[in-house]
Design a protein around this motif. Structure first.
Motif, mmCIF file in Angstrom:
data_model
loop_
_atom_site.group_PDB
_atom_site.id
_atom_site.type_symbol
_atom_site.label_atom_id
_atom_site.label_comp_id
_atom_site.label_asym_id
_atom_site.label_seq_id
_atom_site.Cartn_x
_atom_site.Cartn_y
_atom_site.Cartn_z
ATOM 1 N N TYR A 1 2.589 5.771 -7.295
ATOM 2 C CA TYR A 1 1.414 5.487 -8.515
ATOM 3 C C TYR A 1 1.123 6.387 -9.619
ATOM 4 O O TYR A 1 1.328 6.524 -11.036
ATOM 5 C CB TYR A 1 -0.174 5.715 -7.940
ATOM 6 N N HIS B 1 1.178 -1.098 0.165
ATOM 7 C CA HIS B 1 -0.270 0.000 0.109
ATOM 8 C C HIS B 1 0.936 0.837 -0.171
ATOM 9 O O HIS B 1 0.508 2.760 -0.455
ATOM 10 C CB HIS B 1 -1.247 0.397 1.427
ATOM 11 N N PHE C 1 0.975 -6.322 -12.028
ATOM 12 C CA PHE C 1 0.346 -6.527 -11.046
ATOM 13 C C PHE C 1 -0.596 -8.156 -10.925
ATOM 14 O O PHE C 1 -0.970 -8.295 -11.761
ATOM 15 C CB PHE C 1 -0.941 -5.632 -9.915
ATOM 16 N N VAL D 1 2.405 1.855 -3.872
ATOM 17 C CA VAL D 1 1.460 1.831 -5.029
ATOM 18 C C VAL D 1 1.133 3.774 -4.292
ATOM 19 O O VAL D 1 1.029 4.325 -5.170
ATOM 20 C CB VAL D 1 -0.105 1.510 -4.473
ATOM 21 N N LYS D 2 1.628 4.063 -3.238
ATOM 22 C CA LYS D 2 0.651 5.870 -2.449
ATOM 23 C C LYS D 2 1.960 6.118 -2.515
ATOM 24 O O LYS D 2 1.826 7.965 -2.826
ATOM 25 C CB LYS D 2 0.345 5.406 -0.826
ATOM 26 N N TRP E 1 -3.004 3.651 -8.390
ATOM 27 C CA TRP E 1 -1.981 2.728 -9.277
ATOM 28 C C TRP E 1 -3.296 1.887 -10.245
ATOM 29 O O TRP E 1 -3.852 1.288 -9.562
ATOM 30 C CB TRP E 1 -1.206 2.164 -8.843
ATOM 31 N N SER F 1 -7.358 1.218 -5.745
ATOM 32 C CA SER F 1 -6.387 1.797 -5.719
ATOM 33 C C SER F 1 -5.852 2.922 -7.130
ATOM 34 O O SER F 1 -6.157 2.482 -7.687
ATOM 35 C CB SER F 1 -4.923 -0.017 -6.530
#
Length: 236
Positions: free
Chosen positions: A85, A78, A95, A81-82, A125, A123
């Protein structure tokens, strides 16, 4: 073509899948250069987003594989991605989720697997390609707590519970097919990926509205029955 294969794993099987994907990529692309790295190590080394983006820019494509444990991806997934992205959405990426739910034929796609579906919808992303693979059971290698918790989960979901069992459920042909998609994907595929996620989001929103409607209907029915019952009692 340079590929970065990041993996987030609990017991090591997602790394095994990452290695298999890299091998399949090299088979399909003889000039491919594949770097395989633990996501935790990547996040530790690149504490600043700018440094991580600089690192990722050395690669033409990035693939992230992540396993599920007790219904959740690791916090590293997480956070990755944060932080990244905006960059990940600018070039071809992929993924894949690894979980035991995918051992069931009707839970092996990003659209039908609950963990992958939830991740992709929530997400920021949007991976260009996505896949889901069944993992492995290594009961003798688990701690006492994990072994018994996983056996309990497998029992209520109709899975294997033999505490001496070590079994791989991964469909390796599907892994190879995914590697082929990764090799073939280009920036031109990004809009199609965005459209797929948009459709998933619409379907999920419709599902939630429908559920809310039925809940309200059920609540209304119960309230009506209760009100009628109280009215009839008051008439006695």
């Amino acid at each position: 073509m340079k590929y970065m294969l990041l993996f987030s794993t609990t017991d090591g099987h997602t790394k095994v899948i990452a290695n298999a994907i890299a091998e399949a990529i090299r088979t399909k692309d003889s000039a491919a250069q594949c770097a395989i790295q633990d996501l935790k190590a990547f996040m530790t080394h690149n504490k600043q987003t700018e440094a991580g983006v600089t690192d990722l820019k050395h690669y033409d494509k990035v693939i992230l594989g992540a396993s599920i444990r007790y219904g959740y991806f690791s916090e590293d997934v997480h956070q990755f991605v944060k932080q990244y992205y905006p960059h990940l959405n600018s070039f071809p990426t992929a993924f894949y989720a690894v979980n035991m739910t995918a051992r069931k034929p009707n839970k092996r796609t990003p659209e039908t697997n609950p963990y992958a579906r939830k991740f992709l919808i929530e997400s920021p992303w949007i991976p260009t390609k996505a896949a889901v693979f069944a993992g492995a059971l290594y009961y003798p290698r688990y701690s006492f707590f994990d072994r018994n918790m996983i056996r309990f989960i497998m029992k209520i979901t109709g899975g294997d519970t033999d505490p001496t069992l070590e079994k791989v459920y991964t469909d390796w042909d599907s892994v190879k097919a995914f590697a082929g998609e990764v090799v073939a994907m280009t920036a031109a595929d990004i809009p199609a990926a965005q459209a797929r996620i948009a459709e998933l989001e619409k379907a999920e929103a419709l599902k939630e509205r429908t559920m809310h409607f039925y809940q309200m209907c059920a609540f209304g029915t119960v309230a009506s029955v209760a009100a009628f019952t109280m009215f009839m009692r008051s008439r006695r």
